[in-house]
Structure formats: C-alpha cells, structure tokens
Write a protein that holds these residues in place. Structure first.
Motif, PDB file in Angstrom:
ATOM      1  N   VAL A 106      -1.076  -1.041 -12.485  1.00  0.00           N
ATOM      2  CA  VAL A 106       0.020  -1.993 -12.659  1.00  0.00           C
ATOM      3  C   VAL A 106       1.240  -1.579 -11.853  1.00  0.00           C
ATOM      4  N   LEU A 107       1.715  -0.350 -12.055  1.00  0.00           N
ATOM      5  CA  LEU A 107       2.950   0.082 -11.407  1.00  0.00           C
ATOM      6  C   LEU A 107       2.818   0.207  -9.887  1.00  0.00           C
ATOM      7  N   PRO A 108       1.770   0.828  -9.365  1.00  0.00           N
ATOM      8  CA  PRO A 108       1.732   1.043  -7.918  1.00  0.00           C
ATOM      9  C   PRO A 108       1.394  -0.209  -7.097  1.00  0.00           C
ATOM     10  N   PHE A 109       0.447  -1.033  -7.561  1.00  0.00           N
ATOM     11  CA  PHE A 109      -0.084  -2.080  -6.698  1.00  0.00           C
ATOM     12  C   PHE A 109       0.161  -3.503  -7.214  1.00  0.00           C
ATOM     13  N   LEU A 110      -0.224  -3.775  -8.453  1.00  0.00           N
ATOM     14  CA  LEU A 110      -0.145  -5.142  -8.958  1.00  0.00           C
ATOM     15  C   LEU A 110       1.296  -5.621  -9.054  1.00  0.00           C
ATOM     16  N   LEU A 111       2.178  -4.790  -9.575  1.00  0.00           N
ATOM     17  CA  LEU A 111       3.569  -5.193  -9.767  1.00  0.00           C
ATOM     18  C   LEU A 111       4.266  -5.539  -8.445  1.00  0.00           C
ATOM     19  N   PRO A 112       4.223  -4.670  -7.436  1.00  0.00           N
ATOM     20  CA  PRO A 112       4.896  -5.038  -6.172  1.00  0.00           C
ATOM     21  C   PRO A 112       4.250  -6.233  -5.478  1.00  0.00           C
ATOM     22  N   PHE A 113       2.927  -6.375  -5.618  1.00  0.00           N
ATOM     23  CA  PHE A 113       2.254  -7.525  -5.003  1.00  0.00           C
ATOM     24  C   PHE A 113       2.739  -8.826  -5.626  1.00  0.00           C
ATOM     25  N   LEU A 114       2.809  -8.879  -6.956  1.00  0.00           N
ATOM     26  CA  LEU A 114       3.223 -10.104  -7.635  1.00  0.00           C
ATOM     27  C   LEU A 114       4.699 -10.410  -7.377  1.00  0.00           C
ATOM     28  N   ILE A 115       5.528  -9.380  -7.299  1.00  0.00           N
ATOM     29  CA  ILE A 115       6.937  -9.602  -6.958  1.00  0.00           C
ATOM     30  C   ILE A 115       7.038 -10.192  -5.555  1.00  0.00           C
ATOM     31  N   GLY A 116       6.289  -9.628  -4.630  1.00  0.00           N
ATOM     32  CA  GLY A 116       6.292 -10.140  -3.259  1.00  0.00           C
ATOM     33  C   GLY A 116       5.783 -11.558  -3.177  1.00  0.00           C
ATOM     34  N   LEU A 117       4.714 -11.860  -3.921  1.00  0.00           N
ATOM     35  CA  LEU A 117       4.156 -13.215  -3.931  1.00  0.00           C
ATOM     36  C   LEU A 117       5.172 -14.214  -4.467  1.00  0.00           C
ATOM     37  N   SER A 118       5.894 -13.836  -5.517  1.00  0.00           N
ATOM     38  CA  SER A 118       6.904 -14.726  -6.100  1.00  0.00           C
ATOM     39  C   SER A 118       8.040 -14.991  -5.108  1.00  0.00           C
ATOM     40  N   ILE A 119       8.434 -13.968  -4.373  1.00  0.00           N
ATOM     41  CA  ILE A 119       9.505 -14.134  -3.379  1.00  0.00           C
ATOM     42  C   ILE A 119       9.059 -15.094  -2.278  1.00  0.00           C
ATOM     43  N   PHE A 136       0.829  -1.208   0.000  1.00  0.00           N
ATOM     44  CA  PHE A 136       0.000   0.000   0.000  1.00  0.00           C
ATOM     45  C   PHE A 136       0.865   1.261   0.000  1.00  0.00           C
ATOM     46  N   SER A 137       1.904   1.276   0.846  1.00  0.00           N
ATOM     47  CA  SER A 137       2.761   2.461   0.939  1.00  0.00           C
ATOM     48  C   SER A 137       3.426   2.759  -0.401  1.00  0.00           C
ATOM     49  N   PHE A 138       3.947   1.708  -1.030  1.00  0.00           N
ATOM     50  CA  PHE A 138       4.581   1.885  -2.337  1.00  0.00           C
ATOM     51  C   PHE A 138       3.551   2.351  -3.363  1.00  0.00           C
ATOM     52  N   GLY A 139       2.370   1.717  -3.347  1.00  0.00           N
ATOM     53  CA  GLY A 139       1.336   2.058  -4.322  1.00  0.00           C
ATOM     54  C   GLY A 139       0.838   3.479  -4.198  1.00  0.00           C
ATOM     55  N   SER A 140       0.599   3.912  -2.953  1.00  0.00           N
ATOM     56  CA  SER A 140       0.083   5.276  -2.762  1.00  0.00           C
ATOM     57  C   SER A 140       1.126   6.319  -3.149  1.00  0.00           C
ATOM     58  N   TYR A 141       2.399   5.998  -2.951  1.00  0.00           N
ATOM     59  CA  TYR A 141       3.480   6.926  -3.312  1.00  0.00           C
ATOM     60  C   TYR A 141       3.565   7.115  -4.826  1.00  0.00           C
ATOM     61  N   ILE A 142       3.344   6.028  -5.581  1.00  0.00           N
ATOM     62  CA  ILE A 142       3.453   6.079  -7.038  1.00  0.00           C
ATOM     63  C   ILE A 142       2.159   6.557  -7.692  1.00  0.00           C
ATOM     64  N   GLU A 143       1.013   6.185  -7.090  1.00  0.00           N
ATOM     65  CA  GLU A 143      -0.266   6.465  -7.746  1.00  0.00           C
ATOM     66  C   GLU A 143      -0.578   7.962  -7.817  1.00  0.00           C
ATOM     67  N   GLY A 195      -6.271  -0.139  -4.575  1.00  0.00           N
ATOM     68  CA  GLY A 195      -6.500   1.115  -5.278  1.00  0.00           C
ATOM     69  C   GLY A 195      -7.613   1.957  -4.679  1.00  0.00           C
ATOM     70  N   LEU A 196      -8.563   1.317  -3.994  1.00  0.00           N
ATOM     71  CA  LEU A 196      -9.664   2.070  -3.378  1.00  0.00           C
ATOM     72  C   LEU A 196      -9.526   2.113  -1.858  1.00  0.00           C
ATOM     73  N   VAL A 197      -9.692   0.957  -1.210  1.00  0.00           N
ATOM     74  CA  VAL A 197      -9.640   0.930   0.259  1.00  0.00           C
ATOM     75  C   VAL A 197      -8.239   1.285   0.750  1.00  0.00           C
ATOM     76  N   GLY A 198      -7.212   0.681   0.146  1.00  0.00           N
ATOM     77  CA  GLY A 198      -5.850   0.971   0.575  1.00  0.00           C
ATOM     78  C   GLY A 198      -5.481   2.425   0.393  1.00  0.00           C
ATOM     79  N   PHE A 199      -5.834   2.975  -0.769  1.00  0.00           N
ATOM     80  CA  PHE A 199      -5.440   4.348  -1.091  1.00  0.00           C
ATOM     81  C   PHE A 199      -6.223   5.369  -0.272  1.00  0.00           C
ATOM     82  N   TYR A 200      -7.545   5.142  -0.130  1.00  0.00           N
ATOM     83  CA  TYR A 200      -8.386   6.146   0.538  1.00  0.00           C
ATOM     84  C   TYR A 200      -8.577   5.882   2.029  1.00  0.00           C
ATOM     85  N   LEU A 201      -8.509   4.614   2.449  1.00  0.00           N
ATOM     86  CA  LEU A 201      -8.785   4.290   3.852  1.00  0.00           C
ATOM     87  C   LEU A 201      -7.569   3.758   4.598  1.00  0.00           C
ATOM     88  N   GLY A 202      -6.506   3.372   3.876  1.00  0.00           N
ATOM     89  CA  GLY A 202      -5.281   2.930   4.539  1.00  0.00           C
ATOM     90  C   GLY A 202      -5.011   1.435   4.399  1.00  0.00           C
TER      91      GLY A 202
END
Length: 651
Positions: free
Chosen positions: A361-374, A312-319, A449-456
C-alpha cells in the motif's frame, strides 16, 4: 452502486449532461462517495446517500450524465428510469455554464416532467474565462425556475443551492415559464394529449401527459412500448397526426422535436447571455502540443515513462525498510516462540499478512492512485483517450471503449460497468474482455512489487507496453470473429483544471479503502490459512494440482498456492509469494526470468472474484466463462513466449 433503502425522506436528484460537475457537488454535500473525474462518461450508475442540512434529512441522488431523456446507452437509461419511475421531489439540473446553449436542451426537456426544479449554473469560472456573462434573473424569469450560480470544485454557491432546493420542496402548484414550440408542433402535441391522457396518467403517474405526447413524437421506445405494449400498435389518430406533421415539415417527427428544442434553447441563451471576447490563457495553447498528431504521442510516451519510474523509485525507497522490519519481527518471533511451533506458524503468518499489505500500500499502490487522480482531475486522461481513439478503431472497437479501458487501470469492476456506454452488446463484450486484460491497480502492485523492485522501472513499463500489444491482438481477433461497422467517437474535451488536494486524497481513499477493508483482511486470513496449510502439508496438494502450470512456466512448485489466492484478490498472488517461498527476498529463490514470467501470468490470467461477479451481471454467465478461458489462454501464451524469447537470447 451505493444507495439507501426506500424511505419517506425528501428525494433530491442531481441530473445533467456528462462532465457538468454533478459528482463533485454530490461529494461536497454527502462526503466523498462517488468517483468524480474530469472525464465525460465516468459515472455509469447512480449513487444515493442520506444527507442532513440544517436539521433536514433528505436522500440525495447522483444520476449518470445524459444528453436527453431518450437513452442511447444503459447508463442514460438508468437515469431516465430513476427520474420517471421513482418519486423525485426536486430536480437539481446541473449545467456547465461555459456551454449553456447546448446544456439548456436537456433543461427544457426536464421542465416537461413537471417535477419542481432548480437550474444550477455550475463552472461559472470557466464561463467567465470564455467571456460568457449570464443574467440569472432573465434566465430565471424565462424558464420560471430558481437559478443558482456555483463553482462546484471550490464549493462556491453550494449552500445556497440546497437552501433553495429545500425551500422549493415546500411549495405547491409550481408553474414554469412559457416554453412552447412552434404553432403546428404545439397543435400536434395537444391532439395527442387528448388521445392518451387517461392511459398516460395510469402508466406514468409522476409526470405530465405533455411529456408523453412529446416522447411519442420523438419515437422514444421507452414511452411508446409502455403506452402501446406489443402486440398493440399506436392509435390510428396518432399515426395520422405524425404523418401530417412530417408532411408539413418535410422531416421525421423526432427530428422536428429535436430542432424545435435546439431552437428554443438557442433563443433562451441569446436572451439571457452575453458573449464577450474570451481571455486567452497558457492552458488554451497546451492542446496544440498534447493533442498534436505526432508530438501528442511523444509527450504521452515520455509522460508515462516518467510516471511509472517515479512510482517505482518511491516504492523501492519505502519498501526496503518495511521488508527489513518484517525480517526483524519474524526473527524475534522465531526466538521467543520456538517452543510453540504451531502458534509460531500462525502468528508469523498473520504478521506477514499485516506487514506484507503495508509493503504494498505505502510504496506502490498509494502513489499510483494519487498520480492517477491528479491525471484525471487535470483533464489529461480524456486527451489520452483521444489519442488512443485511432488505436481502438484499428482493433475494431468503438472509440468510446477507451473510457472503460482507462478506468480499468484503476479497477476492473467500474471498467466493466462503464461498458454500458457502448452502443452494442458486441462492443460491450469485446470491451469487457479488453478491460479484464488491462492491469488494474491490484495487478500494478504485482508489477511494481516484483518486476519494478527487482528488475527496474523500465522493465515494469515494458509490461504495460506489452499489455497494450496483447490487448490489440486479442481485440483484433475478437473483432474479426464478430464483425460490425464501427461508428466514430465524439468525446467532449473538458477544460483543464487545477486539482484540489482535498479531492485528490478523498478520491485516493475511496479507491484504496477496498484494499484496506477487503484485500488486507483477506491477506491476513490467507496468510494464516497458508500457514496452517503448510503445517498440515495441504499446500503440497494444491501445488501438485497446479504443478502442470508451474512446471510449463518453469516456476517454483510452491507458487501454485499463490495463483489460487490471486483469484480472490490479485494482490494476494504476490503477497502470498513471500510466505509460500519462505523469504522476503524473492531474488534468492527465483531468477529474473522466473520473476518476469510469474508477473506476466498473474497480470493476464483469471480476473478476481469481484470482477467475475460484475462480468456475470453485465454480459451473462456463458460470455463470462468464455472471457475467463480467453484470459487463461492469453496468460499462458504471453508467459511462455516471454520465457522462450529469453532462452533464445541467452543461448
């Protein structure tokens, strides 16, 4: 499933027990085309690719992992059918060297097929860590086949492996080692050989009669039903041979063969391997904490909390800058195309589609999938599955249902396919329903993109926790309606591994390319279609049709069209929301509870079209309709409950 059409190319099949590194070796040679994960049972269908090595083109096949040619689930059945019914020129039997004694049981079985074979001793680094030293010359002489040592994750030995495979394919009259069972068993096999030889040759032209005879003694339905199709029954002489063998050994013939093979595998292992005192590493002590009956759950909770908040932190910073650029471009278009309103409408729609996809893609999906793969490649995912086994039993499911459940957090389609590993149609149906309720990566983009970005980030994590509660209730209810005894789960814990950066990004690309090639074009087209629908007021008709739903949920009327697009791809529900509400700041149009309610409904309601397609294939049309109705009911119930509780708390 990816596969090439039938061809005259040499066909090499990779086969081995689950989590032996088949997919890793396949990807090293064929390019990243198969999801290789440090998680047993993840490969549920075969992947085939044309491969060119040193000017020689051949078909390389990655088959699902099996423990035996007797199939206990649909994935293993698919491996066996491919191996026995297709013309396979060379088998590469990949084994985990650190558990060689157990792995050799399948090797002995494969040798009976009479297909040219190479034994690939993979994960040699792990074997050495455990103090296991393997003499490949003795093993090769004993089995009568070539041996190659590899470390698939590092690419060590891969070139030599396929060099030998290509060389082996050119040889004729290949003979294997003398691997006979005990005298009485061999005599029984020989007698059955004599009885079925002609029929076996007609039914299974690609394999030896001896394998058919062994499988008859093992009571393998695949062989028995094809050699003696109903209403035929076994030859009386065969029944007499079986009865005599059972009488002499005091146990059923299938257990006799299994015991003989196990004994032979142990004898070969003791002959070719030496076990020394293993080295102790820090990671050997890690499971004392991660799989502890109390601290294991504490660590899992903390880990998931940190993981989602980091995303969420990464996504909100980029979005934020991406959304600002959307506003800037739309304002620019408004100033320069104001004299051409229809063109402005269409161009604005396409721009919103292009940049809207970027904003997800850049803010949320990409870091999530990288984390899932790790998490997968380190080996923590099966530890989570182990911890969740008790939970699965409480809702009346076989513990192995954790595997499709975990895959569901990536995508619902492979999760549904993974239900093939479950033992009964009842379990496969319930697991399928559970899997489509799990928030996949597409739904994750909505949550973040909605709850994370607007509600945390904590609010976003709460939806995942709530999702587990809902799944447990749905699973429990379905299990009560469809009662069945649930066996325990045996899940092999893979060794911890250092993830490869190359593999992490290759795996992420394999998963994200569906969004780029399918969802993103749909998003752009959908944005243009929605723009035209708004221009001709068609969106008003759609919103009117869905008004009963949006009214009950207290959502803006314009959200009706987004729910329709969400059935095509879940991400579109959120991405189209910006366009439908004509703003890039949803908080100016929807309250916090409306954002939360909308997200909950889209997380649970009708799965996307591709998921519906695979559901029909795996569980049938009627059960798919029933499963879909369940999702609609659950989505309404959860969303309305959340709204009701919010109103009560704010009276």
């Amino acid at each position: 499933m990816a596969h090439s059409p039938e061809s005259q190319h040499l066909r090499i099949a990779l086969i081995g027990q689950p989590n032996c590194g088949k997919s890793t070796i396949f990807n090293h040679v064929a390019g990243y085309r198969s999801i290789a994960t440090n998680f047993p049972g993840a490969t549920v269908t075969f992947t085939e690719s044309h491969v060119n090595i040193k000017g020689k083109t051949f078909d390389l096949v990655d088959l699902p992992g099996i423990y035996s040619l007797i199939a206990f689930d649909q994935a293993a059945e698919e491996s066996k059918k491919y191996l026995l019914d297709k013309k396979v020129d060379v088998i590469i039997n990949i084994v985990d060297s650190s558990i060689l004694s157990r792995s050799l049981e399948l090797t002995i079985e494969l040798l009976e097929t009479d297909i040219p074979m190479i034994l690939c001793l993979n994960m040699m680094d792990e074997a050495q860590r455990k103090g296991i030293s393997i003499d490949e010359d003795i093993l090769s002489q004993t089995l009568g086949i070539p041996i190659v040592k590899t470390i698939g994750q590092k690419g060590t030995g891969i070139e030599e492996l396929f060099d030998k495979a290509l060389t082996l394919s050119k040889k004729k009259n290949i003979t294997t080692g003398d691997l006979n069972f005990s005298k009485h068993v061999e005599q029984s096999i020989e007698k059955i050989n004599h009885i079925i030889s002609e029929k076996a040759l007609q039914t299974f032209p690609n394999i030896k009669t001896r394998l058919c005879s062994i499988k008859i003694l093992e009571k393998d339905p695949y062989f028995v039903n094809r050699l003696f199709p109903p209403p035929d029954s076994k030859n009386p002489e065969i029944l007499q041979i079986e009865n005599k063998l059972e009488s002499d050994h005091g146990q059923p013939t299938d257990q006799i063969i299994s015991s003989e093979r196990h004994s032979l595998a142990m004898h070969i292992f003791e002959k070719a391997a030496v076990i020394k005192r293993p080295k102790t590493y820090f990671k050997d002590k890690v499971d004392d904490v991660l799989m502890h009956p109390f601290w294991g759950y504490v660590f899992m909770g903390v880990f998931l909390y940190v993981f989602f908040n980091l995303v969420f932190s990464f996504g909100s910073y980029i979005e934020k800058p991406i959304i600002s650029s959307i506003d800037y471009i739309l304002a620019y278009l408004q100033n320069n195309l104001s004299g051409h309103p229809l063109i402005l409408q269409m161009v604005s729609g396409s721009v919103q589609g292009i940049l809207g996809g970027t904003a997800i893609v850049l803010p949320f999906l990409l870091p999530f999938l990288i984390g899932l793969s790790i998490i997968e490649d380190i080996g923590y995912l099966p530890r989570i599955a182990y911890l969740m086994d008790t939970f699965m039993h409480k809702i009346g499911l076989h513990g192995t249902a954790v595997i499709p459940g975990m895959l569901g957090y990536g995508c619902s389609v492979p999760a549904i396919m993974a239900t093939r590993i479950l033992p009964s149609s009842r379990d496969r149906f319930i697991a399928s329903v559970v899997s489509i309720l799990i928030p996949c990566s597409a739904r994750m983009t909505i949550i973040m993109g909605l709850v994370g970005f607007y509600l945390g980030g904590t609010a976003a994590l709460f939806i995942y926790v709530l999702n587990i509660v809902v799944i447990s209730l749905v699973g429990t209810i379905l299990s009560k309606l469809l009662p069945e005894d649930i066996p325990g789960m045996i899940l092999e814990m893979p060794a911890y591994q250092m993830p490869s950066i190359k593999v992490i990004f290759a795996k992420t690309w394999l998963r994200i390319k569906d969004f780029i090639y399918i969802a993103w074009p749909l998003l752009i087209i959908g944005s243009i279609v929605l723009s035209l629908a708004e221009w001709y007021n068609i969106d008003q008709i759609i919103n009117l049709i869905f008004r009963p739903v949006t009214f009950v949920l207290d959502l803006p009327k314009a959200t009706g069209t987004t729910l329709v697009f969400g059935i095509l791809r879940k991400e579109l529900s959120m991405l189209m929301l910006f366009q439908a509400l004509d703003t890039t700041d949803i908080s100016t149009v929807m309250s916090n509870i409306q954002i939360f309610t909308f997200t909950l409904f889209t997380v649970f309601y009708i799965p996307c079209v591709s998921t519906l397609g695979i559901l029909i294939k795996e569980i049938g049309t009627k059960k798919t309709i029933f499963a879909t109705l369940i999702t609609i009911f659950v989505a309404m119930a959860v969303a309305l409950s959340a709204r009701f509780i919010y109103l009560i708390l704010h009276i």
